[in-house]
Write an enzyme that holds these catalytic residues in place. Structure first.
Site, short mmCIF file in Angstrom:
data_model
loop_
_atom_site.label_atom_id
_atom_site.label_comp_id
_atom_site.label_asym_id
_atom_site.label_seq_id
_atom_site.Cartn_x
_atom_site.Cartn_y
_atom_site.Cartn_z
N CYS A 66 0.82 -1.23 0.00
CA CYS A 66 0.00 0.00 0.00
C CYS A 66 0.84 1.26 0.00
O CYS A 66 0.35 2.33 -0.38
CB CYS A 66 -0.89 0.04 1.24
SG CYS A 66 -1.83 -1.44 1.56
O1 KQY Z 1 -4.05 0.74 0.83
C1 KQY Z 1 -4.23 0.83 2.00
N1 KQY Z 1 -4.33 -0.21 2.74
C2 KQY Z 1 -4.39 2.17 2.55
C3 KQY Z 1 -4.96 2.23 3.87
C4 KQY Z 1 -5.20 3.62 4.25
C5 KQY Z 1 -5.47 3.74 5.66
C6 KQY Z 1 -5.61 5.12 6.11
N2 KQY Z 1 -5.74 5.12 7.51
#
Ligand code: KQY
Length: 364
Positions: A357
């Site tokens: 991510c």
């Molecule tokens: O891609 C992802 N798992 C992003 C998560 C964003 C979380 C913001 N608190």
């Protein structure tokens, strides 16, 4: 000067390559917001440094940093990592960054999706998200490539994986969620994915990892090793809600054919035991209205599937769990020829995601 294009990627002969295809580099964004990252982001920053160090052994890395953190980031990161000042709201470049596409002549271009912080005013995770929504365009200019703005279509890079040969996997939980594209049907969404990524076949899993705050991004539950072969997050523990979620997805994957008509080989990648937020971790996060509270005892959406595939390497989140060793061994065997580099990633997990991510590849 890079241009904004009025054509479409498919019309111009572009496709999104698999992450396992060669990269010319990788982007990350420096973490700092205190209502998502505990202790003002300091522990997370050290983990982002470890991820950047690991990836930059295999391909060039750029770290985008808000103005007030430039000196700190430059001071902590190795000289081989390019550090550039760039405004952002948070640090999830997989989701707000550009998705790069290529054509058969080897030209590179970028897709700039609409970003609304994982659900906008319906169930988004922060407001505003305007700076994050500009990141993809800035990345395309930094890479000196033309881009398409997918106006009216909300998508995050973590909600899709492709095999580079016409197949895309995603989840219904995310792409059909009310906070993204409520006016679009499943067929409309498939058409958009085909238009922007050059895919012909969408495999719809049902749900992502239990309690994933992104509405079930696929990049936490299933990923391609290569065309025709995927890894699926798995647990044998039938008392864990994750079991039913993974079993449902396994049945879908076993019944599926990809764009080339192949059946998929599915490897089960066992999840770590449930990881819960500690008191200190909870107390370190600013309690700001409109962002997710981090409550002591809450379970985090931990999965080894959230790894980054770099040139000649896999950068794998590990959790100091007995399953770490099995995950490393499985990835070493399926990604023969790539070095598996484990990074202790609890601090990224506490922010709501993991290694995949916070990274975005630029293909060759
Ligand atoms: O891609 C992802 N798992 C992003 C998560 C964003 C979380 C913001 N608190």
């Amino acid at each position: 000067m890079p241009k904004r294009l009025n054509t479409t990627p498919r019309g111009d002969g572009y496709r999104m390559p698999g992450e396992f295809e060669p990269h010319r580099g990788c982007y990350l964004i420096w973490p700092q917001r205190p209502d998502n990252w505990r202790d003002g982001g300091k522990p997370a920053q050290h983990t982002f440094v470890k991820v950047a160090e690991a990836i930059s052994r295999f391909e060039p890395v750029t770290m985008l940093v808000n103005e007030d953190q430039y000196d700190n980031a430059r001071g902590l990161l190795p000289a081989r990592v390019r550090v550039l000042e760039c405004s952002s709201n948070d640090s999830w470049v997989r989701d707000c960054g550009a998705t790069f596409v290529v054509n058969d002549a080897g030209d590179l271009r970028a897709v700039d999706w609409e970003f609304n912080a994982w659900g906008g005013l319906v169930d988004g995770l922060y407001f505003p998200w305007d700076k994050d929504d500009q990141i993809a365009r800035k990345m395309s200019e930094l890479e000196d490539v033309d881009s398409w703005r997918a106006d009216g279509f909300v998508l995050e890079g973590g909600s899709i994986h492709v095999d580079g040969e016409g197949t895309l996997i995603t989840t219904e939980e995310c792409l059909l969620s009310p906070g993204r594209n409520p006016g679009l049907s499943r067929a409309d969404i498939e058409a958009k994915l085909g238009e922007y990524l050059g895919v012909e076949k969408v495999i719809w899993l049902k749900n992502g990892i239990y309690l994933d705050e992104t509405n079930g991004h696929v990049d936490n539950i299933c990923n391609f090793v290569r065309p025709g072969e995927v890894l699926l997050a798995w647990t044998d523990d039938e008392s864990d809600p994750q079991h039913a979620i993974s079993a449902e997805n396994l049945a879908i994957l076993e019944a599926a054919r990809d764009a080339r008509g192949r059946k998929l080989t599915v490897h089960k990648l066992y999840t770590p035991a449930p990881i819960l937020i500690s008191q200190a971790e909870s107390e370190g996060v600013d309690a700001v209205d409109g962002t997710l509270p981090r409550v002591e005892g809450d379970r985090l959406a931990a999965s080894y599937v959230n790894f980054y595939t770099a040139n000649d390497a896999i950068v794998l989140p590990v959790f100091d769990d007995p399953h770490d060793a099995d995950a490393i061994a499985l990835l070493e065997s399926v990604f023969e020829g790539r070095e598996v580099v484990p990074v202790f990633a609890r601090e990224i997990l506490l922010g709501g995601g993991n290694v995949h991510c916070i990274t975005q590849q630029v293909p060759v």
